[in-house]
Structures are given as C-alpha cells and as structure tokens.
Design a protein around this motif. Sequence first.
Motif, PDB file in Angstrom:
ATOM      1  N   GLN A 307      15.113  19.609 -32.927  1.00  0.00           N
ATOM      2  CA  GLN A 307      16.174  20.440 -32.355  1.00  0.00           C
ATOM      3  C   GLN A 307      16.658  19.835 -31.032  1.00  0.00           C
ATOM      4  O   GLN A 307      16.022  18.916 -30.488  1.00  0.00           O
ATOM      5  CB  GLN A 307      15.643  21.858 -32.101  1.00  0.00           C
ATOM      6  CG  GLN A 307      15.172  22.561 -33.343  1.00  0.00           C
ATOM      7  CD  GLN A 307      16.317  22.883 -34.305  1.00  0.00           C
ATOM      8  OE1 GLN A 307      17.391  23.308 -33.898  1.00  0.00           O
ATOM      9  NE2 GLN A 307      16.092  22.643 -35.578  1.00  0.00           N
ATOM     10  N   TYR A 315      12.719  23.454 -40.750  1.00  0.00           N
ATOM     11  CA  TYR A 315      13.962  23.626 -41.514  1.00  0.00           C
ATOM     12  C   TYR A 315      15.155  23.255 -40.641  1.00  0.00           C
ATOM     13  O   TYR A 315      15.040  23.146 -39.414  1.00  0.00           O
ATOM     14  CB  TYR A 315      14.118  25.089 -41.977  1.00  0.00           C
ATOM     15  CG  TYR A 315      14.378  26.033 -40.834  1.00  0.00           C
ATOM     16  CD1 TYR A 315      15.679  26.287 -40.415  1.00  0.00           C
ATOM     17  CD2 TYR A 315      13.324  26.647 -40.152  1.00  0.00           C
ATOM     18  CE1 TYR A 315      15.933  27.121 -39.348  1.00  0.00           C
ATOM     19  CE2 TYR A 315      13.567  27.484 -39.090  1.00  0.00           C
ATOM     20  CZ  TYR A 315      14.875  27.721 -38.687  1.00  0.00           C
ATOM     21  OH  TYR A 315      15.124  28.535 -37.614  1.00  0.00           O
ATOM     22  N   TYR A 316      16.296  23.059 -41.270  1.00  0.00           N
ATOM     23  CA  TYR A 316      17.552  22.908 -40.529  1.00  0.00           C
ATOM     24  C   TYR A 316      18.641  23.638 -41.306  1.00  0.00           C
ATOM     25  O   TYR A 316      18.706  23.552 -42.530  1.00  0.00           O
ATOM     26  CB  TYR A 316      17.942  21.423 -40.366  1.00  0.00           C
ATOM     27  CG  TYR A 316      19.098  21.259 -39.403  1.00  0.00           C
ATOM     28  CD1 TYR A 316      18.880  21.282 -38.021  1.00  0.00           C
ATOM     29  CD2 TYR A 316      20.407  21.129 -39.864  1.00  0.00           C
ATOM     30  CE1 TYR A 316      19.938  21.166 -37.118  1.00  0.00           C
ATOM     31  CE2 TYR A 316      21.470  21.003 -38.966  1.00  0.00           C
ATOM     32  CZ  TYR A 316      21.217  21.030 -37.601  1.00  0.00           C
ATOM     33  OH  TYR A 316      22.271  20.926 -36.716  1.00  0.00           O
ATOM     34  N   ILE A 317      19.437  24.374 -40.566  1.00  0.00           N
ATOM     35  CA  ILE A 317      20.535  25.105 -41.203  1.00  0.00           C
ATOM     36  C   ILE A 317      21.829  24.382 -40.853  1.00  0.00           C
ATOM     37  O   ILE A 317      22.120  24.174 -39.669  1.00  0.00           O
ATOM     38  CB  ILE A 317      20.633  26.552 -40.659  1.00  0.00           C
ATOM     39  CG1 ILE A 317      19.285  27.269 -40.671  1.00  0.00           C
ATOM     40  CG2 ILE A 317      21.724  27.335 -41.377  1.00  0.00           C
ATOM     41  CD1 ILE A 317      18.847  27.768 -42.013  1.00  0.00           C
ATOM     42  N   ARG A 320      27.999  24.109 -41.386  1.00  0.00           N
ATOM     43  CA  ARG A 320      29.318  23.441 -41.336  1.00  0.00           C
ATOM     44  C   ARG A 320      29.836  23.136 -42.741  1.00  0.00           C
ATOM     45  O   ARG A 320      31.026  22.959 -42.935  1.00  0.00           O
ATOM     46  CB  ARG A 320      29.217  22.154 -40.518  1.00  0.00           C
ATOM     47  CG  ARG A 320      28.822  22.419 -39.061  1.00  0.00           C
ATOM     48  CD  ARG A 320      28.307  21.152 -38.379  1.00  0.00           C
ATOM     49  NE  ARG A 320      27.607  21.454 -37.150  1.00  0.00           N
ATOM     50  CZ  ARG A 320      26.293  21.719 -37.090  1.00  0.00           C
ATOM     51  NH1 ARG A 320      25.561  21.723 -38.190  1.00  0.00           N
ATOM     52  NH2 ARG A 320      25.726  22.006 -35.941  1.00  0.00           N
ATOM     53  N   ASP A 400      29.289  32.535 -33.296  1.00  0.00           N
ATOM     54  CA  ASP A 400      28.654  31.222 -33.451  1.00  0.00           C
ATOM     55  C   ASP A 400      27.870  31.212 -34.756  1.00  0.00           C
ATOM     56  O   ASP A 400      27.723  32.260 -35.408  1.00  0.00           O
ATOM     57  CB  ASP A 400      27.754  30.919 -32.250  1.00  0.00           C
ATOM     58  CG  ASP A 400      27.529  29.413 -32.090  1.00  0.00           C
ATOM     59  OD1 ASP A 400      28.108  28.626 -32.861  1.00  0.00           O
ATOM     60  OD2 ASP A 400      26.757  29.022 -31.194  1.00  0.00           O
ATOM     61  N   ASP A 401      27.375  30.019 -35.142  1.00  0.00           N
ATOM     62  CA  ASP A 401      26.703  29.916 -36.437  1.00  0.00           C
ATOM     63  C   ASP A 401      25.252  30.371 -36.394  1.00  0.00           C
ATOM     64  O   ASP A 401      24.834  31.239 -37.149  1.00  0.00           O
ATOM     65  CB  ASP A 401      26.825  28.483 -36.999  1.00  0.00           C
ATOM     66  CG  ASP A 401      26.483  27.399 -35.985  1.00  0.00           C
ATOM     67  OD1 ASP A 401      26.072  27.747 -34.855  1.00  0.00           O
ATOM     68  OD2 ASP A 401      26.629  26.210 -36.309  1.00  0.00           O
ATOM     69  N   ILE A 402      24.461  29.768 -35.517  1.00  0.00           N
ATOM     70  CA  ILE A 402      23.027  30.084 -35.518  1.00  0.00           C
ATOM     71  C   ILE A 402      22.491  30.122 -34.088  1.00  0.00           C
ATOM     72  O   ILE A 402      22.950  29.362 -33.232  1.00  0.00           O
ATOM     73  CB  ILE A 402      22.244  29.044 -36.371  1.00  0.00           C
ATOM     74  CG1 ILE A 402      20.749  29.328 -36.355  1.00  0.00           C
ATOM     75  CG2 ILE A 402      22.519  27.633 -35.973  1.00  0.00           C
ATOM     76  CD1 ILE A 402      19.964  28.585 -37.438  1.00  0.00           C
ATOM     77  N   LEU A 403      21.581  31.036 -33.856  1.00  0.00           N
ATOM     78  CA  LEU A 403      20.935  31.139 -32.538  1.00  0.00           C
ATOM     79  C   LEU A 403      19.553  30.538 -32.652  1.00  0.00           C
ATOM     80  O   LEU A 403      18.715  31.030 -33.414  1.00  0.00           O
ATOM     81  CB  LEU A 403      20.742  32.609 -32.167  1.00  0.00           C
ATOM     82  CG  LEU A 403      21.919  33.427 -31.690  1.00  0.00           C
ATOM     83  CD1 LEU A 403      21.465  34.866 -31.494  1.00  0.00           C
ATOM     84  CD2 LEU A 403      22.488  32.865 -30.395  1.00  0.00           C
ATOM     85  N   ILE A 404      19.303  29.475 -31.884  1.00  0.00           N
ATOM     86  CA  ILE A 404      17.939  28.940 -31.818  1.00  0.00           C
ATOM     87  C   ILE A 404      17.367  29.361 -30.456  1.00  0.00           C
ATOM     88  O   ILE A 404      16.580  30.303 -30.375  1.00  0.00           O
ATOM     89  CB  ILE A 404      17.923  27.401 -31.981  1.00  0.00           C
ATOM     90  CG1 ILE A 404      18.547  27.000 -33.325  1.00  0.00           C
ATOM     91  CG2 ILE A 404      16.499  26.868 -31.852  1.00  0.00           C
ATOM     92  CD1 ILE A 404      17.748  27.352 -34.563  1.00  0.00           C
ATOM     93  N   SER A 405      17.839  28.702 -29.375  1.00  0.00           N
ATOM     94  CA  SER A 405      17.422  29.144 -28.037  1.00  0.00           C
ATOM     95  C   SER A 405      18.485  30.064 -27.437  1.00  0.00           C
ATOM     96  O   SER A 405      18.240  30.742 -26.448  1.00  0.00           O
ATOM     97  CB  SER A 405      17.240  27.928 -27.135  1.00  0.00           C
ATOM     98  OG  SER A 405      18.514  27.308 -26.940  1.00  0.00           O
ATOM     99  N   GLY A 406      19.666  30.024 -27.982  1.00  0.00           N
ATOM    100  CA  GLY A 406      20.786  30.802 -27.443  1.00  0.00           C
ATOM    101  C   GLY A 406      21.557  30.033 -26.372  1.00  0.00           C
ATOM    102  O   GLY A 406      22.568  30.502 -25.853  1.00  0.00           O
ATOM    103  N   LYS A 407      21.097  28.785 -26.081  1.00  0.00           N
ATOM    104  CA  LYS A 407      21.696  28.021 -24.968  1.00  0.00           C
ATOM    105  C   LYS A 407      23.185  27.742 -25.202  1.00  0.00           C
ATOM    106  O   LYS A 407      24.017  28.046 -24.358  1.00  0.00           O
ATOM    107  CB  LYS A 407      20.913  26.703 -24.827  1.00  0.00           C
ATOM    108  CG  LYS A 407      21.313  25.840 -23.676  1.00  0.00           C
ATOM    109  CD  LYS A 407      20.269  24.727 -23.487  1.00  0.00           C
ATOM    110  CE  LYS A 407      20.715  23.669 -22.500  1.00  0.00           C
ATOM    111  NZ  LYS A 407      21.702  22.738 -23.022  1.00  0.00           N
ATOM    112  N   SER A 408      23.515  27.182 -26.391  1.00  0.00           N
ATOM    113  CA  SER A 408      24.916  26.776 -26.586  1.00  0.00           C
ATOM    114  C   SER A 408      25.880  27.951 -26.581  1.00  0.00           C
ATOM    115  O   SER A 408      26.958  27.868 -25.990  1.00  0.00           O
ATOM    116  CB  SER A 408      25.096  25.935 -27.844  1.00  0.00           C
ATOM    117  OG  SER A 408      24.189  26.278 -28.822  1.00  0.00           O
TER     118      SER A 408
END
Length: 478
Positions: A307, A315-317, A320, A400-408
């Motif tokens: 990541q 996994y990776y989502i 796009r 947005d598409d996906i939340l990992i850390s929420g940073k972007s």
Amino acid sequence: MNFFDKLNEAIVQNQSILFVGLDPNPEMMPVGYKSQDIMPRLWDWLQFIISETADKVCAYKPTLGFYEALGIPGLELLHKTLAAIPSHIPIILDAKHSDLNTSTLFAHTVFTEWNVDAITLSSYAGQDHVAPFLVYPDKAVFILCCTSNPTAIKLQHYPTDESPFYLQIVKESRTWGTPEQLGLEVGTTKSEVIARIRADAPERIIMTRSIWAEGNNINQILAAGLNKNGDGLLIPVPQDMLSREDLSKQVLSLQEEINRAKTEINLDASSCSVWLPNICLLNQHPLQDLILQLYDIGCVMFGNYVQASGAVFPYYIDLRKIISNPQLFNQVLKAYEDILRTLKFDRVAGIPYGSLPTATGLALRLHCPMIFPRKEVKAHGTRRVIEGEFYPGETIVVVDDILISGKSVMEGAEKLKSAGLNVEDIVVFINHEQGVMNRLQENGYRGYAVLTISEITETLYTAGRIEREQFLALKTEE
Ligand SMILES: O=c1ccn([C@@H]2O[C@H](COP(=O)(O)O)[C@@H](O)[C@H]2O)c(=O)[nH]1
C-alpha cells in the motif's frame, strides 16, 4: 415512467407475468370472423384479444413482421393496434431489428413516434447496433439470445454444448445496458436452456418464447427462469389460445396456474434447503450479485500488495476497471446514489483520478454540479486548485473509491475546505475497516461506505469464489 417500472406496475396491478402477442396472422385467425375483407377481420380479432386480456397480462407484443407483410394497410393496422392498448400496459415491439445502419432512425421512430416501450433486437451486430436504442432512458431492449428453430441449434450451440454461443450472447449483452434497460429474449422448448441463462444473468428480465412444447411443464419453466426474488420472467400466452372464443377464461386459468406455481417455488426458495450453485439463499448479501460481478471482472485481487503507507495487504481492490463495463458501472453508481440521496449538499466532488468518473456519473444521475480538487497544481494556465464552478460557503459531498488510511480522501477534502467550502460527508464504495471510519470522525467527517471488506470476502467465500485460506487470511487481518 421507465419501461422497467411500467412493467412491474402492470405485473402487480394485473397479478400476471403473462404477455400476449398481437399478431395479425391471417393463418391463425379464428373462423368466426366473417366480414368480407381481411383487414377489418384482423382488426376485430386484435381488438377482441386486447379487450379479453387487458386485465390479465403485463405486456403486449405486436410482431412487426406480420403488419409489414400486409403492406401499407398493415402499418395502418399497427398504429390502430398500438393506440388500442391501454396506456398503463407496456408494449414490446417484436421487430428483431438487426441492421446497424438503420438503428438510429428506427429507434427514433419506434420510441418517439410509435411510442412503444421496448423492442426486440438481434444481437449479431453487437453493441454498436444496440446503443442507439439505449439512449432513450425510459425505453428498453430485449436481446434475442436463442430461438427454438431446430436448424438454429447448429449456430446457437456452437462450438460446444458446454460453452454454447447463446451463452456468449448473454455474457456479452450484459455489458451493453443496465438490467432496467436490457432484457433477454429466450425462445426455447427446454427448461435447461432457461436455467443456464438465468444462472449467467441473475439480474435480467427473461422474456420466454416457444415454451409451450408438448410435454412441457410450466412449473419447470418457472423454476428454471424465475430469479432469486421470484420474478424477472415473462411468459407468453400460447398462440393457439388466441383463437379461442373463451379467451378471457383460458387466460385467467393460465394466470392462476402460473401464480400458484410461482408461490410454491417462492416458498421453497425461502428455505435454506434450496441451494443455487454454492449460494445459500438465506443471509445473502443484498449486493451479492454486484460483489460477484466486481470479482469476476478482476476488481478484487488476492495476493500480497504494498500500500501507499508501505504496509502489505493480502488483497488489492482496483475499482478503476468498472468504467469499461457500463452496466456494472451503472450498478455501482446506483449503490453510491442510494447513500447520497440521504445527504444534503450543493455539489459533489470526486478525488482524482480514480473517483472522477464516479463523481461525474453521480453528478449526471443526481442532476447536481460537480467539482474536484486537483491532485497537483499546474505551474501554467489557470493554476487552479479546484476545477469547476463553486461558491464559498457551499456544502460539498466527497466521493472516493476505497478508504484504507483515509489519507487521500481527507487531503482532497482539506483542499476544498481551504477554498471556503464545507465538507462533512465522505462517501466511498469500500471501507477497509480497521478503524478508518473513526479516523474520519476524529477529523470532523462523517464517513459512509457501500460495502465493507468483510462483506465482500464473506460473500465471495459463501459463493465459492475464494478458498478458505484466502478468506481466513483476510479474517486475521481484521
Ligand atoms: O486496495 C486498494 C488500496 C488503495 N487504493 C488507492 O488508495 C487510496 C486509498 O488509500 P488511503 O490510504 O485511504 O489514502 C484509494 O483512493 C485508491 O486510490 C486502491 O485503489 N485499492
């Protein structure tokens, strides 16, 4: 009202999944119609069929070829017939249109001048041929997948019975239009064919044809073709019934038989003892079909993926990919839309680049203006941080598409806030969990997600798409 809603209303109002062909076929006309000229006799017969069945069917299906075969008087008869159909009952024009060159003009004529609700199309010329019919959002198309013609089997079952061409048509045409706009026409005497198509297209309306072969049992046809909610199937009134004097009585008895059988099938299906391939019907996720489709087109990948933070996830989502599959993209947008409709905002903003198509699609669906915060500001041109029109003080919902850390997503939201905009709501498709929603909350945002990673993995595991090891690897990550 769009075709899908109109059809469902007619099904509910008349408690019927039956449709009737309105075909001025002189060979099938009952002998009782004694006036001298053929045209008035055909017209009397068509009126009789409509008046006997209007409270017992959910759609009418005039076959264009029969009217064309009668020449100019035939086209006049078609117009009279279309006008005689009660306006709340959808009309499916059976044209089997197949010519790419005339598709745009023909779509305009049938949908805006003749005002039919849906049309049957041949699949052979592909999406280019179908697209001009799909630009009418309230109208629908039925793609011809197979017919019961004995000699057509050589084409339809090519190259093998395991992987026949008619299933390739189903697979391909599902990418052409949404389930609300694109159904499947299935002419067959075999319930197995219907079952295979239903398995491959769980979300589509199937309009059956030619099912009344001798020895066929309506219960088998219904069990093969009904979807998991116990609907999604249209059944034709048998052609020979239309020559009967007691048509109304005959159709009523067929309607009752079908409704009884449907109820029995639905009752059976509501018990966990009934299984579709690897899928228990109880505890099924409401977005199961969407999750499986996303997996099937490669949006959910398992393996070790690094990541942005350097952490390695199993996994990776990759959401796009959905932009290349219009019908799936539409379903994804619908799922976001259901959340956005519960919120209050002036504009929608997407986080570049992955979520710009999503934000654009939502802006169009919701008739709401869109903006986006740039990822990087150019050293030339307007040097804008935010693209699109806006006024300070307005409320923005960020997607947005996906939340990992929420940073972007929070970085994007901060850019909007620096321009004087209010951002409180963030809507994503997938929540990676592990406390990311709390992190948003700590920073002053309310987070909403269509799905969590656990819902996705549980659904994939239950449906047999992933192995136990993959499922457990994700479980221990939580
Ligand atoms: O499986 C994944 C993981 C990440 N992405 C991309 O990263 C951001 C979300 O990461 P944050 O840590 O929340 O900033 C997301 O917008 C994707 O662009 C991904 O696509 N798939």
